[in-house]
Design a protein around this motif. Sequence first.
Motif, PDB file in Angstrom:
ATOM      1  N   TYR A  90       0.808-119.870 -60.968  1.00 43.60           N
ATOM      2  CA  TYR A  90      -0.663-120.400 -61.410  1.00 43.60           C
ATOM      3  C   TYR A  90      -1.446-120.391 -62.618  1.00 43.60           C
ATOM      4  O   TYR A  90      -1.621-119.930 -64.016  1.00 43.60           O
ATOM      5  CB  TYR A  90      -1.023-121.120 -60.277  1.00 43.60           C
ATOM      6  N   ARG A  91      -2.191-118.864 -61.975  1.00 43.81           N
ATOM      7  CA  ARG A  91      -2.575-117.574 -62.349  1.00 43.81           C
ATOM      8  C   ARG A  91      -2.218-116.167 -62.674  1.00 43.81           C
ATOM      9  O   ARG A  91      -2.067-116.020 -61.385  1.00 43.81           O
ATOM     10  CB  ARG A  91      -4.269-117.374 -62.464  1.00 43.81           C
ATOM     11  N   ASP A  92      -1.774-115.585 -63.160  1.00 45.34           N
ATOM     12  CA  ASP A  92      -0.859-114.466 -63.068  1.00 45.34           C
ATOM     13  C   ASP A  92      -1.807-113.380 -63.762  1.00 45.34           C
ATOM     14  O   ASP A  92      -1.897-113.096 -64.946  1.00 45.34           O
ATOM     15  CB  ASP A  92       0.875-114.289 -63.305  1.00 45.34           C
ATOM     16  N   MET A  93      -2.122-111.874 -63.066  1.00 46.26           N
ATOM     17  CA  MET A  93      -2.544-111.036 -63.613  1.00 46.26           C
ATOM     18  C   MET A  93      -2.291-109.837 -63.061  1.00 46.26           C
ATOM     19  O   MET A  93      -2.064-109.854 -62.179  1.00 46.26           O
ATOM     20  CB  MET A  93      -4.137-110.951 -63.280  1.00 46.26           C
ATOM     21  N   TRP A  94      -2.090-108.545 -64.196  1.00 49.68           N
ATOM     22  CA  TRP A  94      -1.528-107.405 -63.198  1.00 49.68           C
ATOM     23  C   TRP A  94      -1.968-105.665 -64.595  1.00 49.68           C
ATOM     24  O   TRP A  94      -2.116-106.042 -65.594  1.00 49.68           O
ATOM     25  CB  TRP A  94       0.537-107.296 -63.538  1.00 49.68           C
ATOM     26  N   SER A  95      -1.762-105.705 -64.202  1.00 45.27           N
ATOM     27  CA  SER A  95      -1.763-103.375 -64.256  1.00 45.27           C
ATOM     28  C   SER A  95      -0.616-102.935 -64.412  1.00 45.27           C
ATOM     29  O   SER A  95      -0.027-102.940 -62.916  1.00 45.27           O
ATOM     30  CB  SER A  95      -3.689-103.777 -64.562  1.00 45.27           C
ATOM     31  N   GLU A  96      -0.771-101.784 -64.554  1.00 45.86           N
ATOM     32  CA  GLU A  96       0.176-100.466 -64.297  1.00 45.86           C
ATOM     33  C   GLU A  96      -0.791-100.056 -63.515  1.00 45.86           C
ATOM     34  O   GLU A  96      -2.120 -99.287 -64.201  1.00 45.86           O
ATOM     35  CB  GLU A  96       0.700 -99.752 -66.608  1.00 45.86           C
ATOM     36  N   ASN A  97       0.394 -98.771 -62.966  1.00 45.68           N
ATOM     37  CA  ASN A  97      -0.701 -97.719 -62.517  1.00 45.68           C
ATOM     38  C   ASN A  97      -0.846 -96.036 -63.438  1.00 45.68           C
ATOM     39  O   ASN A  97      -1.709 -95.800 -62.669  1.00 45.68           O
ATOM     40  CB  ASN A  97       0.413 -97.366 -61.097  1.00 45.68           C
ATOM     41  N   ALA A  98      -0.884 -96.380 -64.351  1.00 45.32           N
ATOM     42  CA  ALA A  98      -0.915 -95.345 -65.036  1.00 45.32           C
ATOM     43  C   ALA A  98      -1.884 -95.478 -66.043  1.00 45.32           C
ATOM     44  O   ALA A  98      -2.739 -97.053 -66.025  1.00 45.32           O
ATOM     45  CB  ALA A  98       0.637 -95.118 -66.226  1.00 45.32           C
ATOM     46  N   PRO A  99      -3.304 -94.215 -65.864  1.00 44.25           N
ATOM     47  CA  PRO A  99      -3.930 -94.457 -66.305  1.00 44.25           C
ATOM     48  C   PRO A  99      -4.095 -94.939 -68.155  1.00 44.25           C
ATOM     49  O   PRO A  99      -2.635 -94.720 -68.838  1.00 44.25           O
ATOM     50  CB  PRO A  99      -4.536 -93.132 -66.308  1.00 44.25           C
ATOM     51  N   PRO A 100      -4.962 -94.794 -68.146  1.00 40.27           N
ATOM     52  CA  PRO A 100      -4.709 -96.354 -69.723  1.00 40.27           C
ATOM     53  C   PRO A 100      -4.941 -95.013 -70.449  1.00 40.27           C
ATOM     54  O   PRO A 100      -5.415 -93.309 -70.481  1.00 40.27           O
ATOM     55  CB  PRO A 100      -6.476 -96.916 -69.719  1.00 40.27           C
ATOM     56  N   PRO A 101      -4.085 -95.341 -71.973  1.00 39.12           N
ATOM     57  CA  PRO A 101      -4.296 -94.152 -72.994  1.00 39.12           C
ATOM     58  C   PRO A 101      -5.334 -93.777 -73.149  1.00 39.12           C
ATOM     59  O   PRO A 101      -6.802 -94.566 -73.168  1.00 39.12           O
ATOM     60  CB  PRO A 101      -4.051 -94.987 -74.553  1.00 39.12           C
ATOM     61  N   PRO A 102      -5.633 -92.649 -73.915  1.00 41.41           N
ATOM     62  CA  PRO A 102      -6.988 -91.792 -74.346  1.00 41.41           C
ATOM     63  C   PRO A 102      -7.583 -93.036 -75.465  1.00 41.41           C
ATOM     64  O   PRO A 102      -6.780 -93.620 -76.441  1.00 41.41           O
ATOM     65  CB  PRO A 102      -7.012 -90.532 -74.732  1.00 41.41           C
ATOM     66  N   PRO A 103      -8.815 -92.696 -75.153  1.00 38.53           N
ATOM     67  CA  PRO A 103      -9.338 -93.606 -76.209  1.00 38.53           C
ATOM     68  C   PRO A 103      -9.182 -93.051 -78.000  1.00 38.53           C
ATOM     69  O   PRO A 103      -8.922 -91.780 -78.058  1.00 38.53           O
ATOM     70  CB  PRO A 103     -11.249 -93.624 -76.313  1.00 38.53           C
TER      71      PRO A 103
END
Length: 162
Positions: free
Chosen positions: A133-146
């Motif tokens: 019904y609601r699905d949220m996910w993310s990677e374990n890798a750190p986000p890219p640098p700004p």
Amino acid sequence: MRRGVLTLLVCAVPFVAQAAEGGAKAGIDSGNRKFEEAVARGDAAAIAKLYAEDAEILPPGSPPKKGRDAIQKEFAGLVGAFKKITLKTREIHPMGNLALEVGSWKLEDASGKGPEGKYMVLWKKNGSTWQLYRDMWSENAPPPPPAPAATTPPASAPVPGK
């Protein structure tokens, strides 16, 4: 007599627990296996059908996508790039017709390599079927640098409006 009552209690407790949680664990496990099978077949349409008609996904780095058509389009790229997903449930919290699942995922391309991450899914019971019904996910890798900060123009550059 005591032994018969004890045996009855030991056998009945799992059934009572399953009834109390509305079959959420079994329904979620089944839905996750179907999701994995659809990824292996490269079938984004089958993935979208696992979601409720009014479902919404919240992918990382992207606005939410609502409805099966938008969900199918979002997953079309995933199934083209990856051949396998493994979903592992860590927790299930039943709440009547809803259940919250917390877990981890791993994607694999043809070489067996790919990203890993975590997810939270709110499942909704529709008749006898549990649907995402609601699905949220993310990677374990750190986000890219700004991105680097914009530099100020040299002193000799003309200033707009002057």
